[in-house]
Design an enzyme around this catalytic site. Structure first.
Site, mmCIF file in Angstrom:
data_model
loop_
_atom_site.group_PDB
_atom_site.id
_atom_site.type_symbol
_atom_site.label_atom_id
_atom_site.label_comp_id
_atom_site.label_asym_id
_atom_site.label_seq_id
_atom_site.Cartn_x
_atom_site.Cartn_y
_atom_site.Cartn_z
ATOM 1 C CD GLU A 127 0.644 -9.213 1.665
ATOM 2 O OE1 GLU A 127 -0.271 -8.554 1.109
ATOM 3 O OE2 GLU A 127 0.421 -10.221 2.345
ATOM 4 N N PRO A 128 4.782 -5.108 -0.623
ATOM 5 C CG PRO A 128 7.029 -4.481 -0.905
ATOM 6 C CD PRO A 128 6.138 -5.448 -0.151
ATOM 7 N N GLY A 129 3.956 -3.503 -3.711
ATOM 8 C CA GLY A 129 3.911 -3.690 -5.153
ATOM 9 C C GLY A 129 4.358 -2.406 -5.836
ATOM 10 N NE ARG A 130 0.101 2.342 -6.056
ATOM 11 C CZ ARG A 130 -0.964 2.271 -6.872
ATOM 12 N NH1 ARG A 130 -0.912 2.808 -8.058
ATOM 13 N NH2 ARG A 130 -2.069 1.678 -6.472
ATOM 14 C CB CYS B 12 -14.431 2.320 -30.430
ATOM 15 S SG CYS B 12 -13.458 1.902 -31.858
ATOM 16 N NE ARG C 201 -2.574 2.715 -11.574
ATOM 17 C CZ ARG C 201 -2.480 3.910 -11.067
ATOM 18 N NH1 ARG C 201 -1.902 4.872 -11.747
ATOM 19 N NH2 ARG C 201 -2.919 4.161 -9.855
ATOM 20 N N GLY D 273 0.762 -1.244 0.000
ATOM 21 C CA GLY D 273 0.000 0.000 0.000
ATOM 22 C C GLY D 273 0.787 1.285 0.000
ATOM 23 C CE1 TYR E 281 -1.659 -3.692 -8.537
ATOM 24 C CE2 TYR E 281 -0.597 -1.613 -7.959
ATOM 25 C CZ TYR E 281 -1.018 -2.881 -7.615
ATOM 26 O OH TYR E 281 -0.801 -3.347 -6.342
HETATM 27 N N1 LLP Z 1 -1.285 -7.040 -0.767
HETATM 28 C C1 LLP Z 1 -2.581 -7.189 -1.090
HETATM 29 C C2 LLP Z 1 -3.396 -8.183 -0.382
HETATM 30 C C3 LLP Z 1 -3.150 -6.392 -2.105
HETATM 31 O O1 LLP Z 1 -4.442 -6.542 -2.409
HETATM 32 C C4 LLP Z 1 -2.349 -5.440 -2.778
HETATM 33 C C5 LLP Z 1 -2.909 -4.620 -3.852
HETATM 34 C C6 LLP Z 1 -0.992 -5.342 -2.423
HETATM 35 C C7 LLP Z 1 -0.495 -6.159 -1.413
HETATM 36 C C8 LLP Z 1 -0.050 -4.391 -3.097
HETATM 37 O O2 LLP Z 1 -0.409 -3.065 -2.905
HETATM 38 P P1 LLP Z 1 0.575 -1.885 -3.384
HETATM 39 O O3 LLP Z 1 1.815 -1.940 -2.534
HETATM 40 O O4 LLP Z 1 0.881 -2.083 -4.806
HETATM 41 O O5 LLP Z 1 -0.218 -0.651 -3.133
HETATM 42 N N2 LLP Z 1 -4.973 -1.483 -9.737
HETATM 43 C C9 LLP Z 1 -4.860 -0.449 -8.729
HETATM 44 C C10 LLP Z 1 -4.219 -0.957 -7.457
HETATM 45 C C11 LLP Z 1 -4.948 -2.139 -6.849
HETATM 46 C C12 LLP Z 1 -4.248 -2.685 -5.638
HETATM 47 C C13 LLP Z 1 -4.810 -4.003 -5.248
HETATM 48 N N3 LLP Z 1 -4.156 -4.627 -4.139
HETATM 49 C C14 LLP Z 1 -4.080 0.713 -9.316
HETATM 50 O O6 LLP Z 1 -3.725 0.660 -10.489
HETATM 51 O O7 LLP Z 1 -3.859 1.703 -8.637
#
Ligand code: LLP
Length: 417
Positions: free
Chosen positions: A273-276, A342, A312, A239, A371
């Site tokens: 659990e970092p993604g972004r 379209c 996005r 997050g 994403y």
């Molecule tokens: N852990 C869980 C259980 C999650 O559901 C998520 C993201 C993450 C970790 C990673 O979160 P992050 O660190 O990336 O914020 N498609 C949307 C974002 C959806 C996020 C869903 N869950 C966007 O493009 O902003």
């Protein structure tokens, strides 16, 4: 800090001009910077180095095998949410004991596969899932390690579509039901209760919500310890936000400090659990202007990248900076950068001031690594873009552009008599 910058007036990824990549592989294309990925992972993971922890990259943010493999080689685990992501993670060489499985709707098949693989932990989201998982593990003659994903009812102050830890969201087990469900789970034969989990939402730009969430989890942890449960893992989810425009999210080190202060004495391994924050600013979407078009009230740059490539902006109204690949002295104009699809929701950027563009010009849609490709689709029967990993002077195609054959693979015309 990322490795996309102008060198002699040309936008480069590390040492490679994006223009060269466009010549080699065409556009649209996702371009990732190896040095940025390494830097972001190390900055994040390193912020927790004095703490027993595991950084589990969230595969949904960017699922390419090469990137998962790179992160795993630096010690990352992964957070998965489907059988497909389990398949990718194992194929990319992520050790099973570094995989956590989240998600509100796991199927029996997905659960069985993950139990068989021997993953570290399931983050379980409902009382029915507790029962299903116990039965599935028992049938396989195993015990599944679980955490319960707690819905702590904390406002992450982000876009409503990506808020997940509020009472009204579908995610997790309400915190007030947690103790009862923990005690029930602890009594089931197929389960070993080992952790507490939460995930508040995404693109969170202040530490406050994380601190609130952790405080609630700590109280629950104390409660569960008193009831004799041996909780060894505390999973804070992902997050942490990034800068797309003017946001000023906390640095990983500040985020880490805020969590660490509240973890002392808990005797648990922290899972993140970092993604972004790892991949978001490590890639751009490279597109080419097809037409410049004067509408009645707006001017458009019609590019060959659309909402199927990067959804996005259409889905969340998200801001992505757009940079011209070649610097120019042409005067600025206000334009909408749109795709060929379209739908009027097919835009990459709205009302941006950009130097006057000509057909053939290249544009970089910035901060597209999270994403971006992972949410791309074949809508309008468009082939998905290639993914390119740049390391220093070298260009590696880590996913080739789809072909027309890819588009129709698996389809058949039945004999209808
Ligand atoms: N852990 C869980 C259980 C999650 O559901 C998520 C993201 C993450 C970790 C990673 O979160 P992050 O660190 O990336 O914020 N498609 C949307 C974002 C959806 C996020 C869903 N869950 C966007 O493009 O902003």
């Amino acid at each position: 800090m990322n490795h996309f910058s102008y060198i002699d007036g040309e936008l480069c990824c590390e040492n490679v001009p994006l223009r060269r990549i466009a010549q080699d592989v065409g556009t649209p294309a996702y371009i990732y910077s190896h040095a940025t990925l390494v830097r972001h992972f190390q900055a994040f993971d390193g912020s927790f180095k004095d703490l027993d922890h595991l950084t589990c990259f969230s595969v949904k943010a960017c699922s390419n095998l090469a990137i998962l493999n790179l992160l795993a080689s630096m010690g990352a685990g992964v957070d998965i949410v489907s059988g497909g992501e389990l398949h990718r993670a194992l194929l990319a060489g992520v050790p099973a004991d570094r995989i956590v499985f989240s998600g509100v709707g796991k199927t029996e098949e997905e659960i069985r596969d993950a139990v068989t693989a021997g993953i570290l932990m399931f983050n379980v989201e409902s009382h029915q899932e507790i029962d299903l998982l116990s039965r599935a593990a028992e049938n396989l003659g195993k015990k599944a390690r679980i955490a319960l994903r707690i819905n702590p009812d904390v406002d992450p102050k982000t876009h409503p579509y990506i808020s997940t830890g509020l009472r009204k969201n579908k995610f997790g087990i309400p915190i007030e039901d947690a103790e009862e469900q923990y005690l029930r789970a602890a009594g089931l034969p197929g389960l070993e209760v080992v952790g507490i989990d939460c995930h508040l939402g995404s693109q969170i730009t202040e530490v406050g919500p994380f601190v609130d969430g952790l405080n609630r989890l700590r109280n629950l942890l104390d409660q569960l310890k008193k009831r004799g449960l041996n909780i060894r893992y505390l999973d804070m989810g992902g997050g942490l936000g990034i800068t797309y425009d003017t946001e000023q999210p906390p640095e990983p080190i500040d985020y880490a400090r805020a969590l660490k202060e509240r973890l002392s004495g808990t005797d648990t391994t922290l899972i993140l659990e970092p993604g972004r924050v790892i991949v978001g600013n490590a890639a751009v979407l490279l597109v080419q202007v097809l037409f410049t078009k004067k509408g009645a009230t707006r001017n458009f740059l019609v590019t060959n990248g659309g909402m199927n490539d990067l959804v996005r902006p259409s889905l969340y109204g998200s801001y992505h900076a757009v940079w011209p690949v070649a610097k120019t002295d042409r005067p600025p104009t206000t334009v909408d950068v749109v795709g060929p699809i379209c739908e009027s929701s097919d835009f990459l950027a709205k009302e941006r001031s950009l130097p006057e563009a000509l057909p053939g010009d290249l544009l970089a849609v910035m901060s597209a690594g999270a994403y971006g490709f992972s949410m791309s689709s074949n809508y309008n029967s468009r082939r998905r873009a290639p993914e390119i990993l740049v390391k220093g002077d070298a260009i590696h195609v880590i996913r080739r552009r789809e072909t027309f054959e890819d588009l129709t693979r698996g389809e058949q015309i039945p004999d209808l008599g």
